[in-house]
Design a protein around this motif. Structure first.
Motif: not given
Length: 285
Positions: A222-238
């Protein structure tokens, strides 16, 4: 002003653009959902009418073939009757039994041919009647389906008229947004959206969970998502993940639950304080 190269966009700008694109596409999906099953129903009726029309044409061709066969058999009967009349006339001029027997056999053969032709004509007429009944039934079904089709088309056209202008604007917006996204990312987004049941390719975090599949997201992620440093995908649904704040979504906090939790802590503290006070009084006594 020159348009910014999609590859030059920051991750934050890419995510914002993707979310705007998702919002426009979802709006188009909603417009299309208003049509319900009407487009499919219209297509099914058109296919059914096309099939029935082909069937009607085939029946009409079969009737024409039977009618031609009847005409042919009638012609054969006329020829056979003429032959019989000629052979009968020749019987009066025979000179021996051999000629008589030959002519008699010819007359018998032609008579049988006439009977056979008449039988074929009766059978063909019976088949024609059956085909005409079948033809009438199919034409009635076509007329009924045609009425249903006109009604469904009218309903569909009415809905499309109401939503066409808005849908065209949304399509233009989608086209503009897609031009701002680099090809590889756009292709990935479309693939994710196509595989998603609800058509969402990018979702925001809701209550520490993925907004698409609702599986819990670890705090670090969640912290990585808030940082907006890279595009992150859900590890469950993609699905691609975006911070609610960046998406412009206001998340309502569960105030009641927090107050309940806080109240419970205060009650515990109060109980502990009361106990200490009681113990102090006991000691004084």
């Amino acid at each position: 002003m020159a348009k910014k190269d999609p590859t030059d966009l920051t991750v934050e700008e890419k995510l914002k653009t993707l979310y705007q694109l998702q919002a426009a596409l979802s709006a188009i999906d909603e417009k299309r959902a208003l049509r319900g099953e009407l487009p499919l129903e219209v297509q099914d009726l058109e296919d059914e009418i096309a099939g029935l029309t082909t069937r009607v044409e085939k029946i009409q061709n079969e009737i024409s073939e039977f009618e031609r066969a009847i005409t042919q058999k009638k012609g054969e009967i006329v020829d056979a009757e003429a032959s019989v009349a000629r052979y009968k006339a020749q019987l009066d001029e025979v000179k021996n039994n051999r000629e008589y027997d030959t002519l008699s056999k010819e007359i018998e053969f032609q008579t049988l041919e006439i009977e056979l032709c008449n039988k074929k004509i009766r059978e063909a007429n019976a088949r024609i009647q059956d085909k005409k009944s079948e033809l009438q039934a199919n034409e009635e079904v076509i007329a009924e389906r045609q009425g249903d089709l006109e009604m469904k088309k009218s309903e569909l056209e009415e809905i499309m008229t109401e939503t066409r202008a808005e849908e065209e604007k949304l399509k233009e917006k989608v086209k503009d947004l897609e031009s701002k996204i680099e090809t590889r990312l756009l292709t990935s987004f479309k693939r994710i959206r196509k595989n998603a049941r609800n058509g969402l390719g990018i979702v925001y975090v809701q209550r520490d969970a993925c907004g698409g599949c609702f599986n819990k997201i670890p705090p670090q992620r969640q912290l990585d998502i808030k940082m907006h440093k890279k595009i992150i995908v859900c590890e469950y649904c993609g699905r691609i993940m975006i911070d609610p704040e960046l998406a412009g979504v206001k998340i309502e906090k569960t105030v009641a639950a927090d107050e309940k939790k806080t109240g419970r802590k205060r009650a515990i503290r109060k109980t502990a304080s009361s106990k200490k006070a009681t113990d102090a009084n006991d000691m004084d006594e």
